[in-house]
Enzyme design. Structure first.
Site, PDB file in Angstrom:
ATOM      1  N   GLU A   1     -11.348  -0.787  -6.184  1.00 57.86           N
ATOM      2  CA  GLU A   1     -11.853  -0.469  -4.845  1.00 57.86           C
ATOM      3  C   GLU A   1     -13.265  -1.034  -4.659  1.00 57.86           C
ATOM      4  O   GLU A   1     -13.627  -1.482  -3.570  1.00 57.86           O
ATOM      5  CB  GLU A   1     -11.845   1.051  -4.612  1.00 57.86           C
ATOM      6  CG  GLU A   1     -10.508   1.752  -4.888  1.00 57.86           C
ATOM      7  CD  GLU A   1      -9.374   1.383  -3.920  1.00 57.86           C
ATOM      8  OE1 GLU A   1      -9.621   0.679  -2.931  1.00 57.86           O
ATOM      9  OE2 GLU A   1      -8.225   1.792  -4.188  1.00 57.86           O
TER      10      GLU A   1
ATOM     11  N   ARG B   1      -7.357  27.031  10.433  1.00 58.43           N
ATOM     12  CA  ARG B   1      -7.584  25.912  11.370  1.00 58.43           C
ATOM     13  C   ARG B   1      -8.773  25.036  10.993  1.00 58.43           C
ATOM     14  O   ARG B   1      -9.304  24.300  11.814  1.00 58.43           O
ATOM     15  CB  ARG B   1      -7.773  26.408  12.802  1.00 58.43           C
ATOM     16  CG  ARG B   1      -6.575  27.154  13.334  1.00 58.43           C
ATOM     17  CD  ARG B   1      -6.665  27.318  14.833  1.00 58.43           C
ATOM     18  NE  ARG B   1      -5.550  28.081  15.324  1.00 58.43           N
ATOM     19  CZ  ARG B   1      -5.551  29.397  15.481  1.00 58.43           C
ATOM     20  NH1 ARG B   1      -6.639  30.088  15.192  1.00 58.43           N
ATOM     21  NH2 ARG B   1      -4.487  30.007  15.938  1.00 58.43           N
TER      22      ARG B   1
ATOM     23  N   ARG C   1     -11.151  -0.198  10.388  1.00 56.39           N
ATOM     24  CA  ARG C   1     -10.970   0.506   9.116  1.00 56.39           C
ATOM     25  C   ARG C   1      -9.795  -0.036   8.315  1.00 56.39           C
ATOM     26  O   ARG C   1      -9.756   0.102   7.090  1.00 56.39           O
ATOM     27  CB  ARG C   1     -10.830   2.019   9.360  1.00 56.39           C
ATOM     28  CG  ARG C   1     -10.823   2.817   8.064  1.00 56.39           C
ATOM     29  CD  ARG C   1     -11.044   4.304   8.271  1.00 56.39           C
ATOM     30  NE  ARG C   1     -10.967   5.007   7.000  1.00 56.39           N
ATOM     31  CZ  ARG C   1     -11.359   6.252   6.793  1.00 56.39           C
ATOM     32  NH1 ARG C   1     -11.864   6.963   7.778  1.00 56.39           N
ATOM     33  NH2 ARG C   1     -11.249   6.815   5.607  1.00 56.39           N
TER      34      ARG C   1
ATOM     35  N   HIS D   1       0.715  -1.409  -2.980  1.00 57.65           N
ATOM     36  CA  HIS D   1       1.496  -0.160  -2.919  1.00 57.65           C
ATOM     37  C   HIS D   1       2.932  -0.398  -3.332  1.00 57.65           C
ATOM     38  O   HIS D   1       3.535   0.424  -4.036  1.00 57.65           O
ATOM     39  CB  HIS D   1       1.482   0.404  -1.490  1.00 57.65           C
ATOM     40  CG  HIS D   1       0.341   1.325  -1.230  1.00 57.65           C
ATOM     41  ND1 HIS D   1      -0.084   1.644   0.041  1.00 57.65           N
ATOM     42  CD2 HIS D   1      -0.487   2.009  -2.071  1.00 57.65           C
ATOM     43  CE1 HIS D   1      -1.108   2.483  -0.035  1.00 57.65           C
ATOM     44  NE2 HIS D   1      -1.380   2.705  -1.291  1.00 57.65           N
TER      45      HIS D   1
ATOM     46  N   HIS E   1      -3.141   2.952  -9.593  1.00 57.90           N
ATOM     47  CA  HIS E   1      -3.321   2.535  -8.203  1.00 57.90           C
ATOM     48  C   HIS E   1      -4.253   1.319  -8.133  1.00 57.90           C
ATOM     49  O   HIS E   1      -3.947   0.303  -7.504  1.00 57.90           O
ATOM     50  CB  HIS E   1      -3.907   3.703  -7.405  1.00 57.90           C
ATOM     51  CG  HIS E   1      -4.248   3.374  -5.991  1.00 57.90           C
ATOM     52  ND1 HIS E   1      -3.291   3.204  -5.014  1.00 57.90           N
ATOM     53  CD2 HIS E   1      -5.442   3.171  -5.382  1.00 57.90           C
ATOM     54  CE1 HIS E   1      -3.886   2.909  -3.868  1.00 57.90           C
ATOM     55  NE2 HIS E   1      -5.188   2.877  -4.074  1.00 57.90           N
TER      56      HIS E   1
ATOM     57  N   HIS F   1      -3.658  -3.583  -0.488  1.00 57.93           N
ATOM     58  CA  HIS F   1      -2.768  -2.420  -0.557  1.00 57.93           C
ATOM     59  C   HIS F   1      -1.353  -2.715  -0.071  1.00 57.93           C
ATOM     60  O   HIS F   1      -0.417  -2.024  -0.457  1.00 57.93           O
ATOM     61  CB  HIS F   1      -3.350  -1.250   0.237  1.00 57.93           C
ATOM     62  CG  HIS F   1      -4.543  -0.608  -0.437  1.00 57.93           C
ATOM     63  ND1 HIS F   1      -5.709  -1.296  -0.700  1.00 57.93           N
ATOM     64  CD2 HIS F   1      -4.735   0.649  -0.919  1.00 57.93           C
ATOM     65  CE1 HIS F   1      -6.570  -0.479  -1.302  1.00 57.93           C
ATOM     66  NE2 HIS F   1      -6.010   0.708  -1.440  1.00 57.93           N
TER      67      HIS F   1
ATOM     68  N   LYS G   1     -10.450  10.982   4.756  1.00 52.19           N
ATOM     69  CA  LYS G   1      -8.978  10.973   4.720  1.00 52.19           C
ATOM     70  C   LYS G   1      -8.532  11.991   3.673  1.00 52.19           C
ATOM     71  O   LYS G   1      -8.965  11.933   2.515  1.00 52.19           O
ATOM     72  CB  LYS G   1      -8.455   9.586   4.328  1.00 52.19           C
ATOM     73  CG  LYS G   1      -8.412   8.589   5.474  1.00 52.19           C
ATOM     74  CD  LYS G   1      -7.690   7.321   5.041  1.00 52.19           C
ATOM     75  CE  LYS G   1      -7.619   6.308   6.160  1.00 52.19           C
ATOM     76  NZ  LYS G   1      -7.000   5.034   5.713  1.00 52.19           N
TER      77      LYS G   1
ATOM     78  N   ASN H   1      -7.733  -1.590   3.652  1.00 47.93           N
ATOM     79  CA  ASN H   1      -6.414  -1.662   3.013  1.00 47.93           C
ATOM     80  C   ASN H   1      -6.160  -3.022   2.362  1.00 47.93           C
ATOM     81  O   ASN H   1      -5.038  -3.306   1.934  1.00 47.93           O
ATOM     82  CB  ASN H   1      -5.313  -1.352   4.031  1.00 47.93           C
ATOM     83  CG  ASN H   1      -5.414   0.069   4.534  1.00 47.93           C
ATOM     84  OD1 ASN H   1      -5.747   0.978   3.761  1.00 47.93           O
ATOM     85  ND2 ASN H   1      -5.163   0.275   5.816  1.00 47.93           N
TER      86      ASN H   1
ATOM     87  N   GLU I   1      -9.242   4.860  12.020  1.00 45.73           N
ATOM     88  CA  GLU I   1      -8.453   3.666  11.686  1.00 45.73           C
ATOM     89  C   GLU I   1      -7.642   3.149  12.880  1.00 45.73           C
ATOM     90  O   GLU I   1      -6.437   2.978  12.816  1.00 45.73           O
ATOM     91  CB  GLU I   1      -7.528   3.933  10.484  1.00 45.73           C
ATOM     92  CG  GLU I   1      -7.047   2.635   9.838  1.00 45.73           C
ATOM     93  CD  GLU I   1      -6.326   2.836   8.508  1.00 45.73           C
ATOM     94  OE1 GLU I   1      -6.733   3.680   7.713  1.00 45.73           O
ATOM     95  OE2 GLU I   1      -5.345   2.115   8.301  1.00 45.73           O
TER      96      GLU I   1
ATOM     97  N   LYS J   1     -18.452   1.155   2.626  1.00 49.11           N
ATOM     98  CA  LYS J   1     -17.356   1.970   3.173  1.00 49.11           C
ATOM     99  C   LYS J   1     -17.857   2.810   4.352  1.00 49.11           C
ATOM    100  O   LYS J   1     -17.190   2.907   5.394  1.00 49.11           O
ATOM    101  CB  LYS J   1     -16.743   2.874   2.098  1.00 49.11           C
ATOM    102  CG  LYS J   1     -15.685   3.784   2.704  1.00 49.11           C
ATOM    103  CD  LYS J   1     -14.550   4.177   1.841  1.00 49.11           C
ATOM    104  CE  LYS J   1     -13.514   4.924   2.687  1.00 49.11           C
ATOM    105  NZ  LYS J   1     -12.468   5.552   1.943  1.00 49.11           N
TER     106      LYS J   1
END
Ligand code: NAD
Ligand code: GLY
Length: 363
Positions: free
Chosen positions: A184, A120, A240, A251, A263, A247, A142, A244, A236, A226
């Site tokens: 980034e 957990r 946040r 993507h 990427h 992206h 993340k 992206n 998010e 960041k």
């Protein structure tokens, strides 16, 4: 020593910037790390740094086991996470034990996810070794794996207890991976900090030469941008999403190209496309648009790619997980340093942007 503090209340942690791994044991003491550790790394990083770090941890009294997976995004899947959990069990790790992720975003995302679910949730530390992971994925909590043909479909928000960045690891990084990470870094300048963007324009030679002090300075400002966003919107729910930027189209291009472009290269193309849309709306001044193009070109990004079937790219965008209420969310620059979030970008604008970044070839 340079460091930043990411203030998330009980989940607060430090980001440490160094030129070697020497202070890692001290930093572990500072966070009261337990004796039992699992060092998770990939097959490339293991030979470069993993064995030395494992030895150092053991010499400092930590009962450390190693887990090595084959390098590459293809391994970012549930089976590898289950294998990490089995390694935790074999090493008799309990709820007080800790995982150390050493490597790029793949190692960090998977080790972080395993830490989020083992018993957990146990603590973990990020020791990122690619520019992408040092500038983005190791900060913010993340964690995820790819699932059912989708990237980062299963995951959890699980903040690390420490991020230890050794910028010297970038010396062994292939140039293409370095460019991927710069995507980034440049993104953070465009969305939030005009003076950082200017710093990137002015310090290209020192950055490209991997001058350690410049890399530390760049990493610290970059992670600060960041961190400031994550501190305001950890899960998010709003702000946040600006991370992206690039992206939404990026993507889809990444998937369309069958992951033959990195990427970061695709994020670069996505930032070009979004900037083109913003300029076309009269939102982004032409002078800023030109600077965005120039900085991406300066750092070696592909400025175009063959996108013969643009409707397929559109279809792939619709499948992207950032689609909400039937409409794609776009982050558009309003100037260097500020962005807006919008869901009203038209198909014609997207097709125009795809044409702008397209070579018109057949690949
Ligand atoms: P990666 O972890 O696969 O690393 C890229 C390659 O570089 C690998 O082959 C690796 O073995 C090698 N490598 C790592 N460090 C090296 C070094 N110092 N010298 C030489 N080679 C080295 O990929 P990445 O680009 O670091 O990360 C991409 C992943 O990050 C993707 O899965 C993406 O979804 C994820 N990501 C996550 C977040 C987040 O917020 N969690 C953000 C952005 C990206
Ligand atoms: N990389 C995007 C985020 O951390 O939210």
């Amino acid at each position: 020593m340079e460091q930043l503090h990411l203030d998330l209340g009980e989940k607060a942690y430090d980001i440490i910037f160094e030129q070697d791994f020497a202070r890692l044991p001290d930093c572990l003491v500072a966070i009261q790390a337990p004796q039992k550790l699992l060092l998770v790394t990939d097959s490339t990083v293991d030979g470069l740094y993993g064995r030395a770090v494992l030895k150092m941890l053991r010499q400092n009294g930590y009962d450390t086991a190693g887990f090595v997976f084959p390098a590459g995004e293809a391994q970012k899947q549930m089976q590898t996470v289950l294998d990490i959990c089995e390694a935790c069990i074999a090493h008799q790790m309990d709820r007080n034990s800790m995982i150390i992720a050493l490597g790029g975003g793949v190692a960090g995302d998977m080790a972080g996810f395993a830490a989020a679910i083992y018993m957990r949730g146990i603590r973990y530390v990020q020791v990122p070794t690619t520019l992408l992971s040092q500038s983005d994925s190791s900060v913010g909590g993340k964690t995820a794996i790819d699932f059912a043909d989708g990237k980062n479909i299963l995951g959890a928000f699980h903040q690390p207890k420490l991020v230890y960045i050794n910028v010297s690891t970038l010396k062994t990084l292939p140039n293409r991976e370095f460019i991927s990470g710069m995507g980034e870094v440049i993104k953070h300048g465009i969305i939030r900090d005009a003076s950082f963007f200017a710093y990137l324009e002015q310090n290209h030679d020192a950055i490209a030469a991997l001058e350690p002090k410049t890399l530390i300075s760049m990493a610290k400002t970059n992670c600060g941008i960041k961190a400031e966003v994550v501190m305001q919107d950890e899960f998010e729910n709003g702000l946040r999403s600006i991370l992206n930027f690039g992206h939404t189209i990026g993507h889809a291009v990444e998937s369309y190209k069958g992951y033959t472009l990195s990427h970061g290269e695709c994020v670069g193309l996505g930032m070009l496309a979004a900037s083109w849309i913003a300029r076309g709306r009269g939102l982004l001044p032409n002078a800023d648009f030109t600077r965005i193009l120039a900085v991406l070109s300066m750092y070696g990004f592909p400025m175009k790619t063959a996108l013969n079937d643009k409707n397929r790219v559109l279809d792939l965008m619709q499948k992207d997980k950032k689609k909400a209420e039937g409409k794609l969310k776009f982050i558009l620059p309003a100037s260097i340093g500020t962005v807006i979030q919008t869901r009203d970008v038209t198909t014609a604008e997207i097709l125009g942007a795809l044409e702008f970044i397209s070579l018109g070839g057949t690949v």
